[in-house]
Scaffold this active site. Structure first.
Site, short mmCIF file in Angstrom:
data_model
loop_
_atom_site.label_atom_id
_atom_site.label_comp_id
_atom_site.label_asym_id
_atom_site.label_seq_id
_atom_site.Cartn_x
_atom_site.Cartn_y
_atom_site.Cartn_z
N GLU A 238 7.86 -5.38 -5.14
CA GLU A 238 6.69 -6.13 -4.68
C GLU A 238 5.41 -5.55 -5.29
OE1 GLU A 238 6.70 -6.15 -0.42
OE2 GLU A 238 8.67 -7.07 -0.26
N PRO A 239 5.21 -5.69 -6.59
CA PRO A 239 3.97 -5.19 -7.19
C PRO A 239 2.83 -6.16 -6.95
CG PRO A 239 5.36 -6.12 -8.88
CD PRO A 239 6.12 -6.24 -7.59
N GLY A 240 1.88 -5.77 -6.17
CA GLY A 240 0.70 -6.58 -5.93
C GLY A 240 -0.47 -5.95 -6.65
N ARG A 277 -13.02 -2.72 0.19
CA ARG A 277 -12.17 -1.53 0.11
C ARG A 277 -12.94 -0.22 0.22
NH1 ARG A 277 -9.76 -0.08 -3.93
NH2 ARG A 277 -7.98 0.90 -2.93
N TYR A 281 -11.59 1.71 3.43
CA TYR A 281 -10.67 2.82 3.15
C TYR A 281 -11.37 4.03 2.55
CZ TYR A 281 -7.31 -1.11 3.07
OH TYR A 281 -6.57 -2.23 3.36
N CYS A 307 -26.31 -6.16 6.28
CA CYS A 307 -26.97 -5.41 7.35
C CYS A 307 -25.96 -4.52 8.08
CB CYS A 307 -27.64 -6.38 8.32
SG CYS A 307 -28.76 -5.58 9.47
N GLU A 308 -25.45 -3.53 7.37
CA GLU A 308 -24.50 -2.53 7.89
C GLU A 308 -24.69 -1.25 7.08
OE1 GLU A 308 -22.35 -2.75 10.37
OE2 GLU A 308 -22.24 -4.91 10.73
N TYR A 336 -7.33 -7.14 -3.81
CA TYR A 336 -7.99 -6.89 -2.53
C TYR A 336 -9.52 -6.90 -2.64
CZ TYR A 336 -3.21 -5.65 -1.66
OH TYR A 336 -1.84 -5.68 -1.60
#
Length: 379
Positions: A238-240, A277, A281, A307-308, A336
């Site tokens: 399953e290479p994504g 990401r 992460y 605004c974060e 992603y």
């Protein structure tokens, strides 16, 4: 294309399915390209299955994953004849009900949690005992007994495990496969005719971090080749991320540079809404400036306008000082990025472009506020 070919070459001599993980990048044009190369598809929702069918994928070469698959999506998957992973007791019940409702036997794999540590960020680790994914190793017999009771509805054709993503040590795949071999022998001894071994995917890529060990698809397959060959099974991988991540970049424009007295900031028009990401992460992605007006190097946090305080694309990067209007590129954004993008702060998702032969071709239109307003028409 290069990444797909690397997997295809590595798998020579083995019966296999390269199952592209659609969640990494669901652009229809990219999916069509991979399907034309011979890829299968790995899915985590009913809509991903529908998109895979729209892209022309053979449903028999699709794998439906997930710990919370919806009953209506399972009915559709059973109707299409794809492979479906059993993830829990209630998941098995729902698959059984879907098979009964559709009058078709479900082709299932049992997702066994091998409890192998992939040594990655906990958010992308999926194979430990504490994971929400997969069945307990100690509960395997219960699933076999349940499947045997309903062999008119359920056809057990394989087993599956998945350790996580951004993995840089291929010996971990061998450790997991050795455990899976024991489970396969146990299952076969009970009369089940297994056809598939799905070892997941999750190879890391070169994010320009010094010191990373960067395995290739060949390194991965060679690590498990002898085990798979001895079993006489079709290997599913399953290479994504490793199929598409390094194929794309997130292109931004500098709005300006500022300092708060303690930190310097480059503010761009891109944000966590388009590429989450780094914020989610604390992921590292290489950043370069492209403007002709850049000057002396300083340490900067590269941030967006959302605004974060968590809205950043990179922290503590040594970069030249840009001017407003300069270009800034975040590398390796093919996986992603757009697939996890949102419209937070009513930032509409941008266009995507295909670069080939020195030419640009638009492969996804930019969204506008009118697309958002259209959802409220007639209410």
């Amino acid at each position: 294309m290069h990444n797909y070919t690397a997997y295809s070459e590595a798998l020579k001599g083995l019966d296999s399915i390269i199952g592209y993980a659609v969640k990494a990048n669901n652009n229809l044009n990219i999916m069509k390209c991979l399907r034309e190369l011979g890829s299968g598809a790995v899915l985590v929702s009913g809509n991903e299955l529908r998109l895979a069918l729209a892209a022309g994928f053979d449903p028999a070469r699709t794998v439906f994953n997930g710990n919370g698959k919806l009953p209506e999506d399972l009915k559709f998957a059973v109707e299409q004849g794809g492979l479906i992973n059993v993830d829990s007791e209630f998941d098995l019940d729902n698959i059984r009900a879907a098979a009964k409702a559709t009058g078709r036997k479900a082709r299932v794999l049992i997702r066994i949690n091998p409890d192998v540590d992939p040594q990655v960020h906990p958010y992308v680790s999926t194979g430990l005992a504490g994971s929400k994914f997969g069945i307990r190793n100690t509960h395997l017999q219960w699933f076999l007994d349940e499947i045997r009771k309903d062999d008119d509805l359920l056809d057990l054709v394989g087993v599956h495990c998945h350790l996580g993503s951004t993995i840089t040590k291929v010996n971990i795949f061998r450790d997991a496969t050795l455990l899976m071999v024991d489970f396969i022998k146990e299952i076969r001894a009970q009369g089940f005719n297994l056809e598939y071994l799905n070892i997941g995917g999750g190879l890391g890529i070169d994010y320009y971090r010094k010191g990373d060990i960067l395995p290739t698809p060949k390194d991965l397959i060679d690590t498990v080749r002898d085990l798979v060959s001895s079993l006489g099974l079709t290997l599913v991988i399953e290479p994504g991320r490793s199929m598409v991540a390094n194929s794309s970049a997130f292109v931004c424009t500098v709005t300006g540079a500022k300092t708060n007295g303690n930190k310097n900031f480059i503010v761009v028009d891109g944000s966590m809404a388009e590429l989450i990401r780094p914020s989610l992460y604390d992921a590292y992605q290489h950043i370069e400036l492209t403007g002709a007006s850049i000057s002396g190097v300083e340490m900067y946090d590269v941030v967006g306008p959302v605004c974060e305080s968590a809205d950043f694309l990179g922290k503590e990067r040594m970069l030249p000082t840009p001017a407003a209007g300069d270009g800034l590129v975040v590398m390796d954004a093919g996986a992603y990025c757009m697939s996890m993008a949102s419209t937070y702060n009513l930032r509409m998702r941008p266009a995507e472009w295909w670069v080939a032969g020195g030419e640009l071709k638009q492969i996804r239109k930019a969204e506008g506020l009118e697309d958002h307003l259209r959802m409220f028409e007639g209410l």
